[in-house]
Each structure stands twice: as structure tokens, then as C-alpha cells.
Design an enzyme around this catalytic site. Structure first.
Site, PDB file in Angstrom:
ATOM      1  CB  SER A  11      -0.961  -0.040   1.184  1.00 44.05           C
ATOM      2  OG  SER A  11      -1.957   0.939   1.072  1.00 44.05           O
TER       3      SER A  11
ATOM      4  CG  ASP B 299      -6.720  -2.430  -3.606  1.00 43.89           C
ATOM      5  OD1 ASP B 299      -7.272  -1.434  -3.091  1.00 43.89           O
ATOM      6  OD2 ASP B 299      -5.483  -2.584  -3.625  1.00 43.89           O
TER       7      ASP B 299
ATOM      8  CG  HIS C 266      -5.797  -2.137   0.032  1.00 43.14           C
ATOM      9  ND1 HIS C 266      -4.979  -1.673  -0.968  1.00 43.14           N
ATOM     10  CD2 HIS C 266      -5.311  -1.611   1.189  1.00 43.14           C
ATOM     11  CE1 HIS C 266      -4.045  -0.899  -0.455  1.00 43.14           C
ATOM     12  NE2 HIS C 266      -4.219  -0.845   0.856  1.00 43.14           N
TER      13      HIS C 266
END
Length: 360
Positions: free
Chosen positions: A204, A299, A329
Site C-alpha cells: 500500500s 481493491d 486490499h
């Protein structure tokens, strides 16, 4: 400096009880889990993994429909610490931890070196930058995952505590990531590391830092990463890609969450087209580090991760795009829950092992 521990020592009895109950649910028979999770979710030809759907359903029952809770960074940081206790898996006793200090212009940051048993000296190193939208997360909260990767990939992992926004907005986290990378090269012998096989990676926002670092070092004289491992990275803070509109709600990380994190990291004064913020907008060189880019089908950041892989490939870089079409995610953080999450984490570790086992 105190040693780190990922165990639930220090967690409240209520937190330990919640952890036990959650892990028990994921060990139920598939049919029971399906009844709890509800009918299968399908979007654009992709079907959400049962384990991911079950996790989302359980969170919704607790009233959690998005990642950000409360109004302040401190509130969400405390919530994440509690949640991480609940998600933690078993500790790998064969992985040895050593805390180190890294000099930065404004002082020092901390990092933890995870060395798996039997790791040769020197060995490859994965420098890992944790996720959390540049606002939350720490090496302590990520220690279960980084130990898991060290153990299963068979390489040293250096997990870095870069400074967090909004107290330290852009470019502080990027500068810390770069300082940590340079430190690893300068102290490779002390760390037991092969300086030619120092990779950068993260999930991320950590993937954002790794990607931005890999691009930025091409513009200077000095060491460069051997590889970049980017797990569902944020690569473009200038616009919403289609997946961010299509998957804006209902899959843990929401569009509102993303905006909240981005606004804390890159306030109004920041130029979001700066490649250190949006590496997708930087000009890639064929000599940039080979990239392994993993994206999740459900995601909101999926499309910008894929776009970054495509941009690298067009520039002549070596790229592997690994699509986890049925996951959400943050899936690496859930490796200790259901078998689908664990399989994805093992696949990630194998990609690290395979790519770092040979010199490029």
C-alpha cells in the site's frame, strides 16, 4: 532498546477473547463460513474469495464499514494496534530480531532486522516499508508479517519505522525510506547483507515509498535496489482511476479512507504530480529495478497498481504483474486467518525467494 514482540502479551483479556473467536470462525467448515458471509460476490467477472467476504461480513456486524475510525490519527492508530493484536499469527521462533538505528537529518529512525535460521552470511535483504496510508502502522504492528516473509522467503528483512504524517507529511516518509536504503548499503557487512542484492518493497503506502525510491535513485549517482516488490501499491495521488470508483465502498478500504490518508500525507501545499508522491507520473528508465507488482481484484487501488506495472514494462523494465483477482486490499495482513490469505502470503514469499536467489 527493547526487543519487539508480536504476541498478544499486553493485550487486554477482551482483545485476546476477540482474537480467539475470530480465528475460530475462520476454522469453521466452508459451508458454515458461506452462510455467515452470505451469497458470493461477483463484480466484472471476478468472484470475491470466501475468506475475504467472511472478514468483511464480520466487520460489518461490528459496525465497521471502512478502515478509518474516529476523526484523529491518534484514534485510528489506537484502533489499528488493537486490531493487529487480534490478527496476529504465531511467532516464528526461528527468526532472530535485531533493532537498529538509522541516522536522518532530523535525528534517528528505528528499524528491525529479521534474520531467519540458517540464513547465509551475506544474504539478500528485503527492505520493507509498512502500509497504513503514511499515517498509521509501525514495524511492531507489522512484525508478524515481516517475520513470516523472512521465514518463508529465507532472506533477511529490514522493517523500517519511517516517520508518519500528519506530524511529518511528505516528503519526510520518502526521505526516511531513502536514508534507510542508503544506510543498508553503507552497513551491508554489519547487517550480513550482500550489497548487490538489497531489494525494497512494501504494501500500500509502503509500496508507494518503495516505487518512488526505486525511480528516484535512477537520477543520482549511488546505490540502487536490486528489485522492487510492490504489494497493492498507491502510485497516483493526482486522480481516481476506474477501480477506485467501481470499488469505492464495501471492501474494507474505501474511497473516503484513501482521500483521508492522502490529505494527511500530501496537504494542499504539496504538488501531487511529484513522482516522489505519484511514481506512476515519473519517467521510468529501462535500468530501474526489476519489479514484482501484486494487485488485488477487489481493491480500489487495483488500476493504479496495474498502470504502474504497464508503465515500467513500456519503459523496458523487467516486470511481473501478479493479479490476486479474488482478494481485497491489505490481504497480506490477514495471512494468519483463512487459507486463501495464507496461500497469497506464501505466494508472495516465494516470489521474494525466487527473485532474490539469483543475481541480476
Amino acid at each position: 532498546m527493547p526487543r519487539l514482540s508480536s504476541r498478544t502479551v499486553g493485550a487486554s483479556p477482551a482483545t485476546r477473547l476477540r482474537k480467539g473467536a475470530l480465528h475460530l470462525v475462520f476454522r469453521l467448515p466452508e459451508g458454515v463460513k458461506r452462510r455467515i458471509a452470505g451469497p458470493a460476490v461477483r463484480i466484472d467477472g471476478r468472484e470475491l474469495a470466501l475468506d475475504a467476504q467472511l472478514l468483511i461480513a464480520l466487520r460489518k456486524r461490528q459496525g465497521a464499514v471502512r478502515l478509518v475510525v474516529g476523526d484523529s490519527p491518534d484514534e485510528i492508530r489506537e484502533a489499528v494496534r488493537t486490531r493487529q493484536h487480534i490478527l496476529d499469527g504465531p511467532r516464528y521462533g526461528t527468526v532472530i530480531d535485531r533493532d537498529i538505528q538509522i541516522d536522518i537529518p532530523d535525528g534517528k529512525i528505528l528499524a528491525t532486522l529479521h534474520t531467519p535460521a540458517g540464513c547465509p552470511d551475506p544474504s539478500p535483504l528485503l527492505m520493507f516499508f509498512h502500509g497504513g496510508g503514511w499515517v498509521i502502522g509501525s514495524r511492531a504492528e507489522y512484525a508478524p508479517l515481516t517475520r513470516f516473509l523472512a521465514h518463508h522467503a529465507g532472506v533477511r528483512v529490514l522493517s523500517v519505522d519511517y516517520r508518519l504524517a500528519p506530524e511529518h507529511p511528505f516528503p519526510a516518509p520518502f526521505n526516511d525510506a531513502l536514508a534507510a536504503f542508503d544506510h543498508a548499503h553503507a552497513h551491508a557487512a554489519e547487517l550480513g547483507v550482500d550489497p548487490q542484492r538489497i531489494a525494497v518493497g512494501g504494501d500500500s503506502s509502503g509500496g508507494n515509498l518503495a516505487a518512488a525510491l526505486s525511480r528516484a535513485v535512477m537520477e543520482r549517482q549511488g546505490p540502487r535496489p536490486s528489485h522492487q516488490f510492490l504489494f497493492y501499491p498507491a502510485t497516483d495521488l493526482t486522480r481516481r482511476h476506474p477501480s477506485r470508483e467501481r470499488l469505492a465502498n464495501g471492501f474494507m478500504l474505501t474511497d473516503d479512507d484513501i482521500e483521508w490518508f492522502e490529505n494527511h500525507y500530501a496537504p494542499a501545499s504539496a504538488d501531487r504530480s511529484d513522482p516522489r508522491l505519484s511514481p506512476l507520473l515519473g519517467e521510468a528508465s529501462p535500468g530501474i529495478a526489476p519489479a514484482y507488482v501484486a494487485v488485488a481484484g477487489f481493491d480500489p487501488l487495483r488500476d493504479e497498481g496495474e498502470a504502474y506495472a504497464t508503465a515500467l514494462e513500456k519503459a523496458g523494465a523487467t516486470v511481473t504483474l501478479d493479479r490476486m483477482d479474488d482478494l481485497i486490499h491489505g490481504y497480506l495482513n490477514f495471512y494468519a486467518l483463512g487459507p486463501r490469505f495464507r496461500a497469497a502470503a506464501l505466494r508472495t514469499a516465494e516470489a521474494i525467494r525466487t527473485n532474490l536467489s539469483e543475481r541480476n
